[in-house]
Motif scaffolding. Structure first.
Motif, PDB file in Angstrom:
ATOM      1  N   ILE A   3     -60.805  -0.874 -32.237  1.00  0.00           N
ATOM      2  CA  ILE A   3     -59.260   0.185 -32.587  1.00  0.00           C
ATOM      3  C   ILE A   3     -58.952   0.392 -33.739  1.00  0.00           C
ATOM      4  CG2 ILE A   3     -57.281   0.101 -31.732  1.00  0.00           C
ATOM      5  CD1 ILE A   3     -58.881  -1.300 -29.441  1.00  0.00           C
ATOM      6  N   LEU A   4     -58.780   2.036 -33.991  1.00  0.00           N
ATOM      7  CA  LEU A   4     -57.707   2.688 -34.843  1.00  0.00           C
ATOM      8  C   LEU A   4     -56.779   3.138 -34.568  1.00  0.00           C
ATOM      9  CD1 LEU A   4     -58.291   3.922 -37.541  1.00  0.00           C
ATOM     10  CD2 LEU A   4     -58.991   6.039 -35.882  1.00  0.00           C
ATOM     11  N   ILE A   5     -56.294   2.437 -35.406  1.00  0.00           N
ATOM     12  CA  ILE A   5     -54.624   2.834 -35.298  1.00  0.00           C
ATOM     13  C   ILE A   5     -54.264   3.882 -36.644  1.00  0.00           C
ATOM     14  CG2 ILE A   5     -52.229   2.017 -35.317  1.00  0.00           C
ATOM     15  CD1 ILE A   5     -53.143  -0.869 -34.855  1.00  0.00           C
ATOM     16  N   ALA A   6     -53.580   4.441 -35.981  1.00  0.00           N
ATOM     17  CA  ALA A   6     -52.981   5.678 -37.160  1.00  0.00           C
ATOM     18  C   ALA A   6     -51.853   6.194 -36.799  1.00  0.00           C
ATOM     19  CB  ALA A   6     -53.612   7.327 -36.635  1.00  0.00           C
ATOM     20  N   GLU A   7     -50.984   5.123 -37.774  1.00  0.00           N
ATOM     21  CA  GLU A   7     -49.346   5.282 -37.297  1.00  0.00           C
ATOM     22  C   GLU A   7     -49.207   5.093 -39.214  1.00  0.00           C
ATOM     23  OE1 GLU A   7     -45.652   5.027 -36.612  1.00  0.00           O
ATOM     24  OE2 GLU A   7     -47.081   5.182 -34.608  1.00  0.00           O
ATOM     25  N   ASP A   8     -48.211   6.695 -39.624  1.00  0.00           N
ATOM     26  CA  ASP A   8     -47.467   6.395 -40.861  1.00  0.00           C
ATOM     27  C   ASP A   8     -46.760   5.342 -40.749  1.00  0.00           C
ATOM     28  OD1 ASP A   8     -45.756   7.548 -38.638  1.00  0.00           O
ATOM     29  OD2 ASP A   8     -44.756   9.027 -39.913  1.00  0.00           O
ATOM     30  N   GLU A   9     -45.515   5.046 -39.846  1.00  0.00           N
ATOM     31  CA  GLU A   9     -44.526   3.626 -39.591  1.00  0.00           C
ATOM     32  C   GLU A   9     -45.659   2.675 -40.335  1.00  0.00           C
ATOM     33  OE1 GLU A   9     -41.321   3.714 -37.345  1.00  0.00           O
ATOM     34  OE2 GLU A   9     -42.213   5.530 -36.306  1.00  0.00           O
ATOM     35  N   VAL A  10     -45.249   1.967 -41.541  1.00  0.00           N
ATOM     36  CA  VAL A  10     -46.432   0.980 -42.337  1.00  0.00           C
ATOM     37  C   VAL A  10     -46.015  -0.445 -41.711  1.00  0.00           C
ATOM     38  CG1 VAL A  10     -47.091  -0.198 -43.961  1.00  0.00           C
ATOM     39  CG2 VAL A  10     -46.957   2.159 -44.405  1.00  0.00           C
ATOM     40  N   GLU A  11     -44.846  -0.759 -41.154  1.00  0.00           N
ATOM     41  CA  GLU A  11     -44.591  -1.914 -40.788  1.00  0.00           C
ATOM     42  C   GLU A  11     -44.498  -1.913 -39.300  1.00  0.00           C
ATOM     43  OE1 GLU A  11     -43.702  -4.586 -42.902  1.00  0.00           O
ATOM     44  OE2 GLU A  11     -43.860  -3.050 -44.490  1.00  0.00           O
ATOM     45  N   LEU A  12     -44.885  -0.784 -38.283  1.00  0.00           N
ATOM     46  CA  LEU A  12     -44.940  -0.805 -37.540  1.00  0.00           C
ATOM     47  C   LEU A  12     -46.528  -0.770 -37.110  1.00  0.00           C
ATOM     48  CD1 LEU A  12     -44.921  -0.648 -34.065  1.00  0.00           C
ATOM     49  CD2 LEU A  12     -44.677   2.276 -34.465  1.00  0.00           C
ATOM     50  N   ALA A  13     -46.956  -0.637 -37.836  1.00  0.00           N
ATOM     51  CA  ALA A  13     -48.972  -0.401 -37.899  1.00  0.00           C
ATOM     52  C   ALA A  13     -49.354  -2.177 -38.594  1.00  0.00           C
ATOM     53  CB  ALA A  13     -49.437   0.215 -39.007  1.00  0.00           C
ATOM     54  N   LYS A  14     -48.698  -2.320 -39.077  1.00  0.00           N
ATOM     55  CA  LYS A  14     -48.809  -4.253 -39.118  1.00  0.00           C
ATOM     56  C   LYS A  14     -48.833  -5.356 -38.173  1.00  0.00           C
ATOM     57  CE  LYS A  14     -48.339  -3.617 -44.112  1.00  0.00           C
ATOM     58  NZ  LYS A  14     -47.944  -4.101 -45.881  1.00  0.00           N
ATOM     59  N   ALA A  15     -47.398  -4.342 -36.914  1.00  0.00           N
ATOM     60  CA  ALA A  15     -47.518  -4.995 -36.396  1.00  0.00           C
ATOM     61  C   ALA A  15     -48.133  -5.140 -35.010  1.00  0.00           C
ATOM     62  CB  ALA A  15     -45.538  -4.460 -35.618  1.00  0.00           C
ATOM     63  N   SER A  26     -60.715  -6.155 -33.410  1.00  0.00           N
ATOM     64  CA  SER A  26     -61.079  -5.346 -34.135  1.00  0.00           C
ATOM     65  C   SER A  26     -59.941  -3.933 -34.730  1.00  0.00           C
ATOM     66  CB  SER A  26     -62.338  -5.920 -34.942  1.00  0.00           C
ATOM     67  OG  SER A  26     -62.273  -4.632 -36.627  1.00  0.00           O
ATOM     68  N   VAL A  27     -59.350  -4.386 -35.523  1.00  0.00           N
ATOM     69  CA  VAL A  27     -58.012  -3.576 -35.775  1.00  0.00           C
ATOM     70  C   VAL A  27     -58.017  -2.469 -37.925  1.00  0.00           C
ATOM     71  CG1 VAL A  27     -55.807  -2.827 -36.041  1.00  0.00           C
ATOM     72  CG2 VAL A  27     -57.086  -4.650 -35.134  1.00  0.00           C
ATOM     73  N   ASP A  28     -58.641  -1.429 -37.482  1.00  0.00           N
ATOM     74  CA  ASP A  28     -58.289  -0.652 -38.564  1.00  0.00           C
ATOM     75  C   ASP A  28     -57.270   0.512 -38.486  1.00  0.00           C
ATOM     76  OD1 ASP A  28     -61.120  -1.535 -39.252  1.00  0.00           O
ATOM     77  OD2 ASP A  28     -62.274   0.639 -38.829  1.00  0.00           O
ATOM     78  N   ILE A  29     -56.666   0.612 -39.743  1.00  0.00           N
ATOM     79  CA  ILE A  29     -55.318   1.257 -39.460  1.00  0.00           C
ATOM     80  C   ILE A  29     -54.945   2.732 -40.536  1.00  0.00           C
ATOM     81  CG2 ILE A  29     -52.861   1.012 -40.599  1.00  0.00           C
ATOM     82  CD1 ILE A  29     -52.780  -1.825 -39.336  1.00  0.00           C
ATOM     83  N   VAL A  30     -54.970   3.354 -40.183  1.00  0.00           N
ATOM     84  CA  VAL A  30     -54.308   4.660 -41.379  1.00  0.00           C
ATOM     85  C   VAL A  30     -52.913   4.824 -41.331  1.00  0.00           C
ATOM     86  CG1 VAL A  30     -56.915   5.041 -41.421  1.00  0.00           C
ATOM     87  CG2 VAL A  30     -55.694   6.055 -40.474  1.00  0.00           C
ATOM     88  N   HIS A  31     -52.609   5.693 -41.484  1.00  0.00           N
ATOM     89  CA  HIS A  31     -51.130   6.471 -42.051  1.00  0.00           C
ATOM     90  C   HIS A  31     -51.162   7.959 -42.135  1.00  0.00           C
ATOM     91  CE1 HIS A  31     -50.013   2.318 -42.656  1.00  0.00           C
ATOM     92  NE2 HIS A  31     -51.099   1.630 -44.079  1.00  0.00           N
ATOM     93  N   ASN A  32     -52.157   8.813 -42.215  1.00  0.00           N
ATOM     94  CA  ASN A  32     -52.180   9.928 -42.140  1.00  0.00           C
ATOM     95  C   ASN A  32     -53.456   9.931 -41.390  1.00  0.00           C
ATOM     96  OD1 ASN A  32     -54.783  11.087 -43.773  1.00  0.00           O
ATOM     97  ND2 ASN A  32     -53.374   9.642 -44.929  1.00  0.00           N
TER      98      ASN A  32
END
Length: 224
Positions: A3-15, A26-32
């Motif tokens: 899964i790719l999560i694109a979310e600029d709220e860092v704490e929400l993305a981590k949650a 399996s998760v990848d995170i980006v913020h923009n």
């Protein structure tokens, strides 16, 4: 599943990452949005979770670019905007589902699981280079009758190389793509995991290798 999560709220993305990994994703995170497009270009995802209001490139434009590439990857729009107009705009741009904030954790997981089951590409995603195949469903490297299982980070490295053979990836690029900009691990973790994948390639005796390009990085090449 990845899964790719694109979310600029860092704490929400981590949650959200914690919730998904707890459910064996399996998760990848980006913020923009720009980083979201880069990740989309370099890896295969079963579901993409997009926030609309992101810096650099907003979620709707990211979605338009994904659909312009003719990718059918399921996309869940996740945003504080709950007005009907915004939902319609997301669906018109090609979103598969829409979940306004705030939301219940169980509903988020249920929607991601539902979208992942609709991804028709999941059943037969195998990448090949030389005589070695990467099974993206089973996280395995295959050569003739031999196979070896990869762990999560090993698979993410292998997938990047198998999708872009001959391309030279710098150590910093691999660190950002696989471990993320927010990771506190030392950059030496890249060298360690390159070593792990190389060792597993030797186990199946394929004709490819991850080659060190002095002063530049690493690339996937055939032996000889």
């Amino acid at each position: 599943m990845r899964i790719l999560i694109a979310e600029d709220e860092v704490e929400l993305a981590k949650a959200l990452q914690f919730l998904l990994e707890k459910n064996k994703f399996s998760v990848d995170i980006v913020h923009n949005g720009a980083d979201a497009l880069d990740c989309f270009a370099c890896a295969a995802y079963d579901v993409i979770v997009l926030d609309i209001m992101m810096p650099k490139v907003n979620g709707l434009e990211v979605l338009r670019q994904i659909r312009k590439s003719r990718s059918g990857v399921p996309v869940l729009m996740l945003t504080a905007k709950a007005e009907i107009e915004d939902r319609v705009a997301g669906l018109d741009a090609g979103a598969d589902d829409y979940l306004p904030k705030p939301f219940a954790s169980k509903e988020f997981i249920a929607r991601v699981k539902a979208l992942s089951r609709r991804n028709a590409d999941y059943t037969d995603l195998i990448l090949s280079f030389g005589d070695v195949a990467l099974d993206c469903n089973r996280y395995e490297l295959l050569c003739n009758s031999k196979s070896v299982r990869l762990n999560n980070k090993e698979f993410q490295l292998a997938e990047l190389f198998w999708r872009h053979p001959h391309f030279v990836f710098s150590t910093n690029h691999l660190m950002d793509k696989i471990w993320g900009q927010d990771c506190e691990a030392d950059i030496s973790v890249v060298w360690t995991y390159i070593g792990f994948v190389r060792k597993k390639l030797k186990q199946i005796q394929g004709n490819v290798e991850i080659r060190t390009v002095r002063g530049a990085g690493y690339s996937l090449e055939t032996l000889g």
